[in-house]
Write a protein that holds these residues in place. Sequence first.
Motif, PDB file in Angstrom:
ATOM      1  N   SER A  34      20.149 -17.084  -7.791  1.00 12.72           N
ATOM      2  CA  SER A  34      18.909 -16.391  -8.164  1.00 12.72           C
ATOM      3  C   SER A  34      17.729 -17.283  -7.773  1.00 12.72           C
ATOM      4  O   SER A  34      17.889 -18.486  -7.559  1.00 12.72           O
ATOM      5  N   TYR A  35      16.556 -16.675  -7.729  1.00 10.78           N
ATOM      6  CA  TYR A  35      15.396 -17.332  -7.141  1.00 10.78           C
ATOM      7  C   TYR A  35      15.013 -18.604  -7.912  1.00 10.78           C
ATOM      8  O   TYR A  35      14.750 -18.549  -9.119  1.00 10.78           O
ATOM      9  N   PRO A  36      14.951 -19.754  -7.243  1.00 11.18           N
ATOM     10  CA  PRO A  36      14.699 -21.002  -7.982  1.00 11.18           C
ATOM     11  C   PRO A  36      13.226 -21.226  -8.333  1.00 11.18           C
ATOM     12  O   PRO A  36      12.923 -22.045  -9.192  1.00 11.18           O
ATOM     13  N   PHE A  37      12.315 -20.505  -7.663  1.00  8.92           N
ATOM     14  CA  PHE A  37      10.882 -20.719  -7.933  1.00  8.92           C
ATOM     15  C   PHE A  37      10.351 -19.667  -8.919  1.00  8.92           C
ATOM     16  O   PHE A  37       9.247 -19.153  -8.780  1.00  8.92           O
ATOM     17  N   SER A  38      11.154 -19.376  -9.915  1.00  4.57           N
ATOM     18  CA  SER A  38      10.812 -18.321 -10.876  1.00  4.57           C
ATOM     19  C   SER A  38       9.560 -18.645 -11.680  1.00  4.57           C
ATOM     20  O   SER A  38       8.930 -17.736 -12.220  1.00  4.57           O
ATOM     21  N   LEU A  39       9.221 -19.920 -11.775  1.00  4.44           N
ATOM     22  CA  LEU A  39       8.056 -20.320 -12.573  1.00  4.44           C
ATOM     23  C   LEU A  39       6.819 -20.516 -11.705  1.00  4.44           C
ATOM     24  O   LEU A  39       5.787 -20.998 -12.186  1.00  4.44           O
ATOM     25  N   GLY A  40       6.933 -20.174 -10.436  1.00  2.55           N
ATOM     26  CA  GLY A  40       5.787 -20.246  -9.551  1.00  2.55           C
ATOM     27  C   GLY A  40       5.505 -21.664  -9.081  1.00  2.55           C
ATOM     28  O   GLY A  40       6.363 -22.555  -9.146  1.00  2.55           O
TER      29      GLY A  40
END
Length: 481
Positions: A34-40
């Motif tokens: 799943s996308y690792p830059f979920s926190l921007g």
Amino acid sequence: MSGAAVTSVAAAGVLGQAAPAFAASTSGVGSFRSYPFSLGIASGDPLPDSVILWTRLAPEPLAVGSGMPQRKVPVHWQVADDEAFKHIVTEGEIFALPENNHSVHVDVRGLRPDRWYFYRFRCGSELSPVGRTRTLPALGATVSSFNFAHVSCQNWINGHYTAYRDLARENLDVVFHLGDYIYETQIPVTTPRGIDVAAEVRAPCHSVDEYRLRYALYKLDANLQASHAAFPWVVTWDDHEVANDYAGAADRGKLELERRAAGYKAWWENIPTRMAPPVGPDMKVYRRFAVGNLVQFDVLDGRQYRKGNNDPVVSKIGDEQEAWLIDGIGSYDTTWNVMAVGQQLGGVAQNSPTRNRIYQAYYDRGVSPVILAGDLHWTLVSDALLRIPDASSPIVGSQFIGTSITSTGDGPGDPATVTGWMKNPWVKYAQGYRGYFRHTVTPTGMTSTQHNVQFVTRPDAPGWDAQSFYIDASRPGVQLL
Ligand SMILES: [Fe+2]
């Protein structure tokens, strides 16, 4: 801008996924489920030649450990002149370390002053959103105008960050966040957010993992991410980054200091700050920088060195910080001097020894400060008098207390509170909607505008500019426009 196109809170749906979110590979990078830059992404603490770039790898943001392995992971970063990354200015690699919850702070050097840049990260085959950031003008340079905002107090349980939707669209060089970035208290099952949050994320924060989960929950907000992606931020803290109304360490035992250490560690991991990480319960956050010959900013820490909330004798900001502030008044020889602090140094209508000493020092040097503060959850604009509550006392400077992004919920609050404040002749304006302040400073004057949102308990509130103010550079005190 494209930086605003970020993962929404829907990413929280990965919580409870059985398979690990990150699979190791022989290359050492691995691949994500799943996308690792979920926190921007974010940037902060700009200088004329440098800015801090921040991200945190969190394929499972609302799980302890964020779905990452207990080992370091390389992250590639790039800075470009253009949003399409055709002209790369500089790039490099940094390790995201498990002991820092896989956050990274890149101190990019060698940039040119007073310029916009674009940045992004790559980890494995995953690319982060694109952020936009800006360096400060060169020291001593002639600067004709500088735009900034100040925000504070974003209690997630009170509602939606619609104010950040509007902030992201502003024309700003930097954003100041003056604390209460998170609230550490228990999150109720039902909130205006309408999102199911697991019990371990709702629990009151004491351990570093609990604070980390709280930051993750907050930072999943798309509007907050958009505002981080649009401008560099300068962040200080207030009390809720640790505990409500905490004051230094004087009356605290070991458990409270351990809690403070946990809160500070998670703050450092999640904030795009240049400051060195905490050592146990200690972290220096106060700092000073200048925008050419135009503005000196003094960013204060109003919590760590307090010796009780109402001690009339001991400094509210600690003797060392107070001496640093007073010694540094006017040290950059700029037209404007702005002090940014979480909670104002005294009461709206109450005498305060700390404030008296500091205002006297400004007055003695012939420097008229503009004070930015948060904490109150009301907009309150006033002249800064040498001695409150003596209305005949000289005006030293001006004070803008910002409202909150969400804290205390929908405005406009109790009109009796406003009426009470307005009885003080030095108070020029008081109002209780949620929102933020933006400011434009020039060599001759400073224009400030209070921006509101109609409500926060439902998404997509309309926003509007409620009131503007002006300060003449040659005369202290605020005028309503
Ligand atoms: Fe607050």
